[in-house]
Design an enzyme around this catalytic site. Structure first.
Site, PDB file in Angstrom:
ATOM      1  N   ARG A   1       0.795  -1.238   0.000  1.00  0.00           N
ATOM      2  CA  ARG A   1       0.000   0.000   0.000  1.00  0.00           C
ATOM      3  C   ARG A   1       0.822   1.281   0.000  1.00  0.00           C
ATOM      4  NH1 ARG A   1      -2.587  -3.916   2.699  1.00  0.00           N
ATOM      5  NH2 ARG A   1      -4.759  -4.254   2.111  1.00  0.00           N
TER       6      ARG A   1
ATOM      7  N   HIS B   1      -0.924  -2.510  -4.425  1.00  0.00           N
ATOM      8  CA  HIS B   1      -0.327  -3.328  -5.486  1.00  0.00           C
ATOM      9  C   HIS B   1      -0.319  -2.637  -6.857  1.00  0.00           C
ATOM     10  CE1 HIS B   1       0.101  -6.316  -2.507  1.00  0.00           C
ATOM     11  NE2 HIS B   1      -1.047  -6.931  -2.632  1.00  0.00           N
TER      12      HIS B   1
ATOM     13  N   HIS C   1       3.185 -12.512  -5.826  1.00  0.00           N
ATOM     14  CA  HIS C   1       2.071 -12.689  -4.888  1.00  0.00           C
ATOM     15  C   HIS C   1       1.544 -14.131  -4.908  1.00  0.00           C
ATOM     16  CE1 HIS C   1      -1.167 -11.484  -2.309  1.00  0.00           C
ATOM     17  NE2 HIS C   1      -0.949 -10.200  -2.489  1.00  0.00           N
TER      18      HIS C   1
ATOM     19  N   GLU D   1       5.533 -12.215   0.692  1.00  0.00           N
ATOM     20  CA  GLU D   1       5.884 -11.261  -0.356  1.00  0.00           C
ATOM     21  C   GLU D   1       7.126 -10.491   0.068  1.00  0.00           C
ATOM     22  OE1 GLU D   1       1.952  -9.141  -1.016  1.00  0.00           O
ATOM     23  OE2 GLU D   1       1.505 -10.754   0.362  1.00  0.00           O
TER      24      GLU D   1
HETATM   25  C1  BGC Z   1      -2.060  -7.385   1.240  1.00  0.00           C
HETATM   26  C2  BGC Z   1      -3.438  -7.780   1.709  1.00  0.00           C
HETATM   27  C3  BGC Z   1      -4.291  -8.009   0.502  1.00  0.00           C
HETATM   28  C4  BGC Z   1      -3.645  -9.093  -0.338  1.00  0.00           C
HETATM   29  C5  BGC Z   1      -4.406  -9.383  -1.586  1.00  0.00           C
HETATM   30  C6  BGC Z   1      -1.497  -8.512   0.454  1.00  0.00           C
HETATM   31  O1  BGC Z   1      -0.244  -8.195   0.009  1.00  0.00           O
HETATM   32  O2  BGC Z   1      -1.230  -7.017   2.303  1.00  0.00           O
HETATM   33  O3  BGC Z   1      -4.004  -6.796   2.546  1.00  0.00           O
HETATM   34  O4  BGC Z   1      -5.595  -8.374   0.854  1.00  0.00           O
HETATM   35  O5  BGC Z   1      -2.346  -8.720  -0.664  1.00  0.00           O
HETATM   36  O6  BGC Z   1      -4.796  -8.274  -2.217  1.00  0.00           O
END
Ligand code: BGC
Length: 384
Positions: A103, A128, A199, A336
């Site tokens: 974020r 993202h 991811h 990640e």
């Molecule tokens: C985030 C989560 C999110 C997920 C999928 C992660 O990297 O920290 O908050 O829900 O990704 O979007």
């Protein structure tokens, strides 16, 4: 004499440059984008039969098959059987994430005195890379002679609000040491911010075969970055000691996840960045996960300073994945490797700024073992 020495030289050169020589790569069509662009899927297979399938839409790891302690192969990542699944809304299964992983608070940041406004796709924040991050882009693929897969993407100046034409290369290798190795690099023509990651949602029992709670997790970190209600780091580096965030010794993911802890409540489970203990700039062990029933072990090493450990708290059983399996709450976990979330707004965090003339370079390795031992698949048939 001359012939001999040049043969020796060729052998020497081959030995030096073909570390991954035994990996095989092949490709097939995986589907069509709405505009007719054909998406390809690449299958990387190593000498022990470990197999990774990666497509050039989102640079996504679609499947990853590794053996359990009996030698039975299982797919350890969540995803879909066909491209359609990935074109519908889904939570970044297996995808490459950019230009900025995790974020950016209030969907803006200031660089060189100029404020950049980004799309809000997660409440007030940008998650993202925005509405159409690198996970939703078609990458240009190239099969490498050493069995690796190179993916390139040019993110144009202003795309999703970020400054500078960013030229990105990601190379996947599957080594004979049963490692999925990801090398990320990028250059820019204007000062910008970059934070790339992958991811993948792992379940070492096998995708869709239950929750992640019994996995034994080790995170090599003495501190983590606590968050506010929007999951934006407050800026504090908080010691894990005495908290449910202490994974310095292998601990089942589920043993403390429901504790009455303010940070666990905010994340609806674990959804935080751990500050990795590391020396120097090379690859360093970040995490080790063991799934006791199958004996599968995954070790994550990275050059990055942080790791987002996310326990699939937003999975709710509405997504049907590969083989029609339903992905329920905590059906997987993500590790990640990255710089810390919201670094562009946190001067005390390691910088994510990339300038013209510099090359962004990071590497992450996911290594698969069985009960801590290296495994060999497909042993040569026994002589009778
Ligand atoms: C985030 C989560 C999110 C997920 C999928 C992660 O990297 O920290 O908050 O829900 O990704 O979007």
């Amino acid at each position: 004499m001359l012939a001999l020495s040049s043969a020796a030289a060729i052998l020497f050169i081959a030995g030096a440059v073909t570390m991954h020589a035994a990996t095989k790569i092949s490709h097939a069509d995986f589907g069509k984008m709405p505009d007719g662009t054909i998406i390809q899927i690449f299958t990387l297979t190593n000498a022990h039969g470990v197999e990774a399938r990666i497509m050039n839409y989102g640079g996504t790891v679609v499947s990853l098959k590794t053996p359990d302690r009996t030698g039975a192969k299982g797919d350890v990542v969540l995803g879909f059987d066909s491209l359609e699944g990935y074109l519908a809304p889904e939570p970044y299964f297996g995808a490459l994430i950019g230009r900025y992983g995790n974020r950016i608070g209030h969907a803006k940041f200031t660089l060189n005195g100029k404020e950049y406004t980004l799309p809000k796709n997660d409440g007030e924040n940008t998650l993202h890379g925005g509405l159409r991050g690198f996970d939703k882009r078609v990458w240009t693929p190239r099969e490498l002679r050493d069995g690796g897969l190179e993916l390139t993407y040019l993110s144009k100046d202003g795309e999703e609000g970020f400054p500078g034409n960013l030229s990105v290369t990601v190379v996947y290798h599957l080594t004979d040491a049963n490692e999925l190795k990801i090398d990320y690099s990028a250059t820019t023509d204007k000062d910008t911010v970059v934070n790339l990651t992958n991811h993948s949602y792992f379940n070492l029992k096998g995708a869709g075969l239950g929750d992640n709670l019994g996995h034994l997790m080790m995170l090599n970190a003495d501190t983590f970055t606590p968050v506010d209600a929007g999951l934006i780091p407050t800026g504090e580096l908080r010691p894990v000691d005495g908290t449910p965030f202490d994974f310095r010794k292998p601990t089942p993911i589920g043993s403390r996840i429901e504790q009455n802890d303010e940070q666990l409540k905010l994340g609806k489970g674990y959804d935080h960045n751990w500050v990795l203990n590391r020396k120097g700039t090379g690859l360093s062990l970040a995490a080790r996960v063991e799934e006791p029933t199958t004996g599968r072990v995954m070790e994550v090493s990275t050059t990055e300073p942080g790791i987002q450990f996310y326990t699939g708290n937003f999975l709710d059983g509405t997504l049907k994945g590969k083989g029609g399996k339903v992905y329920g709450l905590r059906a997987a976990f993500c590790l990640e490797t990255q710089h810390y979330p919201d670094s562009p707004n946190k001067p005390s965090f390691p910088s994510t700024v990339l300038k013209p003339g510099q090359t962004y370079r990071t590497t992450t390795v996911y290594k698969f073992l069985v009960n801590g031992r290296a495994f060999k698949m497909n042993p040569p048939p026994k002589k009778k």
